[in-house]
Design a protein around this motif. Structure first.
Motif, PDB file in Angstrom:
ATOM      1  N   ARG A 213      19.491 -47.403  14.169  1.00 45.36           N
ATOM      2  CA  ARG A 213      19.208 -47.879  12.817  1.00 45.36           C
ATOM      3  C   ARG A 213      19.786 -49.286  12.682  1.00 45.36           C
ATOM      4  NH1 ARG A 213      19.006 -43.978   8.788  1.00 45.36           N
ATOM      5  NH2 ARG A 213      20.701 -42.929   9.893  1.00 45.36           N
ATOM      6  N   GLN A 214      18.975 -50.194  12.178  1.00 44.88           N
ATOM      7  CA  GLN A 214      19.369 -51.581  11.997  1.00 44.88           C
ATOM      8  C   GLN A 214      20.044 -51.749  10.627  1.00 44.88           C
ATOM      9  OE1 GLN A 214      18.732 -53.733  14.821  1.00 44.88           O
ATOM     10  NE2 GLN A 214      18.487 -51.605  15.496  1.00 44.88           N
ATOM     11  N   PRO A 215      20.763 -52.845  10.424  1.00 43.05           N
ATOM     12  CA  PRO A 215      21.445 -53.049   9.137  1.00 43.05           C
ATOM     13  C   PRO A 215      20.518 -52.952   7.923  1.00 43.05           C
ATOM     14  CG  PRO A 215      22.252 -54.626  10.736  1.00 43.05           C
ATOM     15  CD  PRO A 215      21.088 -53.902  11.385  1.00 43.05           C
ATOM     16  N   ASP A 216      19.219 -53.281   8.093  1.00 45.57           N
ATOM     17  CA  ASP A 216      18.283 -53.200   6.966  1.00 45.57           C
ATOM     18  C   ASP A 216      17.667 -51.810   6.802  1.00 45.57           C
ATOM     19  OD1 ASP A 216      16.496 -53.065   9.077  1.00 45.57           O
ATOM     20  OD2 ASP A 216      15.347 -54.826   8.486  1.00 45.57           O
ATOM     21  N   GLY A 217      18.110 -50.839   7.624  1.00 45.06           N
ATOM     22  CA  GLY A 217      17.629 -49.464   7.523  1.00 45.06           C
ATOM     23  C   GLY A 217      16.441 -49.146   8.412  1.00 45.06           C
ATOM     24  N   THR A 218      15.859 -50.144   9.072  1.00 44.21           N
ATOM     25  CA  THR A 218      14.750 -49.898   9.988  1.00 44.21           C
ATOM     26  C   THR A 218      15.299 -49.467  11.344  1.00 44.21           C
ATOM     27  OG1 THR A 218      14.659 -52.207  10.713  1.00 44.21           O
ATOM     28  CG2 THR A 218      13.304 -51.584   8.788  1.00 44.21           C
ATOM     29  N   TRP A 219      14.406 -49.108  12.254  1.00 43.42           N
ATOM     30  CA  TRP A 219      14.802 -48.583  13.567  1.00 43.42           C
ATOM     31  C   TRP A 219      14.192 -49.411  14.683  1.00 43.42           C
ATOM     32  CZ3 TRP A 219      18.099 -44.437  14.148  1.00 43.42           C
ATOM     33  CH2 TRP A 219      18.406 -43.730  12.985  1.00 43.42           C
ATOM     34  N   LEU A 220      14.964 -49.606  15.761  1.00 38.96           N
ATOM     35  CA  LEU A 220      14.489 -50.261  16.981  1.00 38.96           C
ATOM     36  C   LEU A 220      14.979 -49.465  18.177  1.00 38.96           C
ATOM     37  CD1 LEU A 220      15.251 -54.029  16.233  1.00 38.96           C
ATOM     38  CD2 LEU A 220      13.005 -52.914  16.215  1.00 38.96           C
ATOM     39  N   TRP A 221      14.181 -49.468  19.240  1.00 39.39           N
ATOM     40  CA  TRP A 221      14.630 -48.834  20.477  1.00 39.39           C
ATOM     41  C   TRP A 221      15.684 -49.690  21.144  1.00 39.39           C
ATOM     42  CZ3 TRP A 221       8.912 -47.926  21.920  1.00 39.39           C
ATOM     43  CH2 TRP A 221       8.508 -46.645  21.510  1.00 39.39           C
ATOM     44  N   THR A 222      16.699 -49.024  21.680  1.00 36.44           N
ATOM     45  CA  THR A 222      17.718 -49.705  22.465  1.00 36.44           C
ATOM     46  C   THR A 222      17.659 -49.278  23.936  1.00 36.44           C
ATOM     47  OG1 THR A 222      20.044 -50.324  22.541  1.00 36.44           O
ATOM     48  CG2 THR A 222      19.568 -48.046  21.916  1.00 36.44           C
ATOM     49  N   LEU A 223      17.200 -48.053  24.194  1.00 35.63           N
ATOM     50  CA  LEU A 223      16.990 -47.542  25.556  1.00 35.63           C
ATOM     51  C   LEU A 223      15.638 -46.845  25.587  1.00 35.63           C
ATOM     52  CD1 LEU A 223      20.490 -45.916  26.150  1.00 35.63           C
ATOM     53  CD2 LEU A 223      19.650 -48.031  27.179  1.00 35.63           C
ATOM     54  N   ASP A 224      14.847 -47.119  26.622  1.00 34.85           N
ATOM     55  CA  ASP A 224      13.508 -46.550  26.710  1.00 34.85           C
ATOM     56  C   ASP A 224      13.225 -46.118  28.151  1.00 34.85           C
ATOM     57  OD1 ASP A 224      10.827 -45.859  26.505  1.00 34.85           O
ATOM     58  OD2 ASP A 224      10.163 -47.819  25.810  1.00 34.85           O
ATOM     59  N   GLN A 225      13.033 -44.813  28.317  1.00 36.35           N
ATOM     60  CA  GLN A 225      12.646 -44.228  29.608  1.00 36.35           C
ATOM     61  C   GLN A 225      11.262 -43.608  29.396  1.00 36.35           C
ATOM     62  OE1 GLN A 225      14.852 -43.594  32.646  1.00 36.35           O
ATOM     63  NE2 GLN A 225      12.769 -43.435  33.377  1.00 36.35           N
ATOM     64  N   PRO A 226      10.194 -44.415  29.558  1.00 36.55           N
ATOM     65  CA  PRO A 226       8.871 -43.925  29.166  1.00 36.55           C
ATOM     66  C   PRO A 226       8.203 -42.920  30.089  1.00 36.55           C
ATOM     67  CG  PRO A 226       8.747 -46.205  29.871  1.00 36.55           C
ATOM     68  CD  PRO A 226      10.184 -45.806  29.912  1.00 36.55           C
ATOM     69  N   VAL A 227       8.682 -42.759  31.304  1.00 35.38           N
ATOM     70  CA  VAL A 227       8.006 -41.827  32.200  1.00 35.38           C
ATOM     71  C   VAL A 227       9.044 -41.008  32.948  1.00 35.38           C
ATOM     72  CG1 VAL A 227       6.442 -41.587  34.159  1.00 35.38           C
ATOM     73  CG2 VAL A 227       6.085 -43.437  32.522  1.00 35.38           C
TER      74      VAL A 227
ATOM     75  N   SER B  61       1.724 -57.570  15.330  1.00 35.80           N
ATOM     76  CA  SER B  61       2.148 -56.703  14.246  1.00 35.80           C
ATOM     77  C   SER B  61       3.640 -56.494  14.392  1.00 35.80           C
ATOM     78  CB  SER B  61       1.428 -55.360  14.307  1.00 35.80           C
ATOM     79  OG  SER B  61       1.957 -54.506  13.327  1.00 35.80           O
ATOM     80  N   LYS B  62       4.362 -56.809  13.355  1.00 37.05           N
ATOM     81  CA  LYS B  62       5.803 -56.602  13.402  1.00 37.05           C
ATOM     82  C   LYS B  62       6.264 -55.730  12.240  1.00 37.05           C
ATOM     83  CE  LYS B  62       6.904 -60.600  16.130  1.00 37.05           C
ATOM     84  NZ  LYS B  62       7.673 -61.798  16.297  1.00 37.05           N
ATOM     85  N   THR B  63       5.375 -54.848  11.766  1.00 34.57           N
ATOM     86  CA  THR B  63       5.770 -53.907  10.737  1.00 34.57           C
ATOM     87  C   THR B  63       6.957 -53.113  11.264  1.00 34.57           C
ATOM     88  OG1 THR B  63       3.492 -53.712   9.984  1.00 34.57           O
ATOM     89  CG2 THR B  63       5.016 -51.969   9.306  1.00 34.57           C
ATOM     90  N   PRO B  64       8.067 -53.092  10.537  1.00 35.63           N
ATOM     91  CA  PRO B  64       9.245 -52.388  11.036  1.00 35.63           C
ATOM     92  C   PRO B  64       9.103 -50.873  10.925  1.00 35.63           C
ATOM     93  CG  PRO B  64       9.693 -53.344   8.885  1.00 35.63           C
ATOM     94  CD  PRO B  64       8.308 -53.781   9.279  1.00 35.63           C
ATOM     95  N   ALA B  65       9.802 -50.183  11.776  1.00 32.21           N
ATOM     96  CA  ALA B  65       9.787 -48.717  11.786  1.00 32.21           C
ATOM     97  C   ALA B  65      10.756 -48.200  10.733  1.00 32.21           C
ATOM     98  CB  ALA B  65      10.167 -48.198  13.164  1.00 32.21           C
ATOM     99  N   ALA B  66      10.215 -47.508   9.738  1.00 29.53           N
ATOM    100  CA  ALA B  66      11.051 -46.926   8.690  1.00 29.53           C
ATOM    101  C   ALA B  66      11.720 -45.645   9.174  1.00 29.53           C
ATOM    102  CB  ALA B  66      10.222 -46.644   7.443  1.00 29.53           C
TER     103      ALA B  66
ATOM    104  N   ASN C 157      24.000 -40.115  12.820  1.00 33.99           N
ATOM    105  CA  ASN C 157      24.413 -41.371  12.205  1.00 33.99           C
ATOM    106  C   ASN C 157      23.339 -42.439  12.414  1.00 33.99           C
ATOM    107  OD1 ASN C 157      26.906 -40.343  11.208  1.00 33.99           O
ATOM    108  ND2 ASN C 157      27.703 -40.452  13.289  1.00 33.99           N
ATOM    109  N   ASP C 158      23.670 -43.501  13.153  1.00 32.47           N
ATOM    110  CA  ASP C 158      22.727 -44.605  13.342  1.00 32.47           C
ATOM    111  C   ASP C 158      21.981 -44.549  14.668  1.00 32.47           C
ATOM    112  OD1 ASP C 158      23.299 -45.688  10.864  1.00 32.47           O
ATOM    113  OD2 ASP C 158      24.868 -47.000  11.629  1.00 32.47           O
ATOM    114  N   LEU C 159      22.061 -43.427  15.384  1.00 31.75           N
ATOM    115  CA  LEU C 159      21.341 -43.267  16.651  1.00 31.75           C
ATOM    116  C   LEU C 159      20.325 -42.141  16.526  1.00 31.75           C
ATOM    117  CD1 LEU C 159      24.224 -43.542  19.263  1.00 31.75           C
ATOM    118  CD2 LEU C 159      22.570 -45.311  18.609  1.00 31.75           C
ATOM    119  N   ALA C 160      19.219 -42.301  17.219  1.00 30.53           N
ATOM    120  CA  ALA C 160      18.178 -41.277  17.214  1.00 30.53           C
ATOM    121  C   ALA C 160      17.604 -41.119  18.611  1.00 30.53           C
ATOM    122  CB  ALA C 160      17.070 -41.650  16.232  1.00 30.53           C
ATOM    123  N   LEU C 161      17.385 -39.886  19.007  1.00 31.06           N
ATOM    124  CA  LEU C 161      16.716 -39.569  20.262  1.00 31.06           C
ATOM    125  C   LEU C 161      15.269 -39.230  19.924  1.00 31.06           C
ATOM    126  CD1 LEU C 161      16.812 -38.905  23.334  1.00 31.06           C
ATOM    127  CD2 LEU C 161      17.339 -36.561  22.646  1.00 31.06           C
TER     128      LEU C 161
END
Length: 117
Positions: free
Chosen positions: A100-114, A3-8, A79-83
């Motif tokens: 935020r990506q150029p197409d308006g979707t979101w991807l993680w750039t840093l992930d500290q899951p625990v 599944s590669k549905t992008p995050a809106a 702006n284009d960053l989200a915590l």
């Protein structure tokens, strides 16, 4: 299954993570990250980039964990960053930085899951 549905929205990433992990979808998990993202998992280790993140999730999903959604906290956007942050059912806290990506979707750039509660 992939599944590669992008995050809106930034918090869609956490929702998609649970869905894809429970489906055993390594490719779908990797698709939640920017190509040069950094994942701090398992604790004490860093995985940089899609290839290393894929290795981490292949090992993680090999145990066929069943993940339960925790409590997502309100997203903090500048702006284009989200915590993003979630309190897991274990009481641990996961925090991520999404971009935020150029197409308006979101991807993680840093992930500290625990993190310790």
């Amino acid at each position: 299954m992939t599944s590669k549905t992008p995050a809106a929205e930034p918090n869609d990433l956490g929702k998609y993570f649970i869905e894809r992990a429970n489906a055993g979808d390594v490719d779908g998990l990797v698709a939640l990250y920017e190509p040069d993202a950094v994942l701090a998992f398992p604790p004490g280790n860093l995985a940089t980039g899609h290839a290393e993140i894929r290795e981490v999730y292949e090992q993680f999903l090999a145990a066929a964990p069943v993940l339960t959604p925790g409590r997502q906290h309100p997203v903090l956007v500048s702006n284009d960053l989200a915590l993003t942050a979630s309190t897991l059912t274990t009481g641990e806290v996961a925090v991520e930085i999404a971009r935020r990506q150029p197409d308006g979707t979101w991807l993680w750039t840093l992930d500290q899951p625990v993190l310790i509660p």
